[in-house]
Design an enzyme around this catalytic site. Structure first.
Site, PDB file in Angstrom:
ATOM      1  CB  SER A   1     -19.438  64.377  46.750  1.00  0.00           C
ATOM      2  OG  SER A   1     -19.269  65.749  46.453  1.00  0.00           O
TER       3      SER A   1
ATOM      4  CE1 TYR B   1     -24.385  65.569  48.590  1.00  0.00           C
ATOM      5  CE2 TYR B   1     -22.457  66.996  48.425  1.00  0.00           C
ATOM      6  CZ  TYR B   1     -23.252  65.985  47.905  1.00  0.00           C
ATOM      7  OH  TYR B   1     -22.909  65.383  46.718  1.00  0.00           O
TER       8      TYR B   1
END
Length: 249
Positions: free
Chosen positions: A141, A155
């Site tokens: 990501s 995350y």
């Protein structure tokens, strides 16, 4: 691109990027194994693949559980006889700030889904991928590249770890003719935010990109397929960003 006679294993294959990637590989002639927890969603992907390509192998498994993650590669090789391409796509997002009482619990949940299974599955897959001189693509990501916003420390850490793991993997496997690459999407039209209990944020997220749009999961699948193909035979240890200009805004 043709993946005829290739065997592709995709985690997180029941929806979003994973599902569209599985469908694309099937269209290009691959034998596909899809892994997920949601039986109903897996069945929908299986039905679509059945209509366009070879019958897929459906593996119902929770990759956050070691005993389930460790069986995935074995089941794939037993079904198809080999493994050419591994796409580690399964992942979750949670919002939790560091001073929240549940921070360590959320951190463990995220790392046990986004990072640990990648290590387990990849270590199981490498002997077979080395035989076929295949390749590995890990879905990270933009959150692994730059700080996005408060509340996503765990995350972001998981995705940064995944990115560096992949680069190190490329170095170790390169001498054996095996490539390893990363795809780092920005906001994509998937259910990850809804699954995280954050609601549908598509409209708000559009304003965070230069192009004022979110990527469709099919666009990410196209990049994954390119990296898995012979067209990218000189590409390893690379991080392909697809974010509509999210990182530069």
């Amino acid at each position: 691109m043709s993946f005829t006679n290739k065997v592709v294993l995709i985690t997180g294959g029941s929806s979003g990027i994973g599902a569209k990637t599985a469908i694309l590989f099937a269209k290009e002639g691959a034998n596909v194994a899809i892994v997920g927890r949601n039986v109903a969603k897996l069945a929908k992907v299986e039905e679509e693949i059945n209509q366009i390509g070879n019958k897929p192998l459906v593996i119902v498994a929770d990759v956050s559980k070691d005993d389930e993650a460790i069986t995935i590669v074995k089941k794939t090789v037993e079904a198809f006889g080999k493994l050419d391409i591994l796409v580690n796509n399964a992942g979750i997002m949670r919002h939790c700030e560091i001073f929240d009482a549940s921070f360590l619990q959320v951190y463990d949940e995220i790392m046990n889904t986004n990072m640990r299974p990648v290590v387990i599955i990849t270590s199981q897959a490498v002997p077979y991928i080395r035989e076929t001189k295949g390749n590995i693509i890990n879905i990270s990501s933009v959150a692994g590249i730059d700080v996005i916003q408060p509340g996503f420390i765990s995350y972001q850490a998981s995705k940064a770890a995944l990115t560096h793991f992949t680069k190190a993997l490329a170095v170790e496997l390169g001498p054996y003719g095996v490539r390893a690459n990363i795809v780092s999407p920005g906001p994509v039209k998937t259910d990850i935010f809804v699954s995280a209990g954050m609601g549908n944020l598509e409209k708000e997220l559009e304003n965070t990109t230069v192009l004022n749009r979110l990527s469709d999961p099919e666009e990410v699948a196209d990049i994954i397929a390119y990296l898995a193909s012979d067209k990218a035979k000189s590409v390893t240890g690379s991080n392909y960003v697809i974010d509509n200009g999210f990182l530069i805004k």
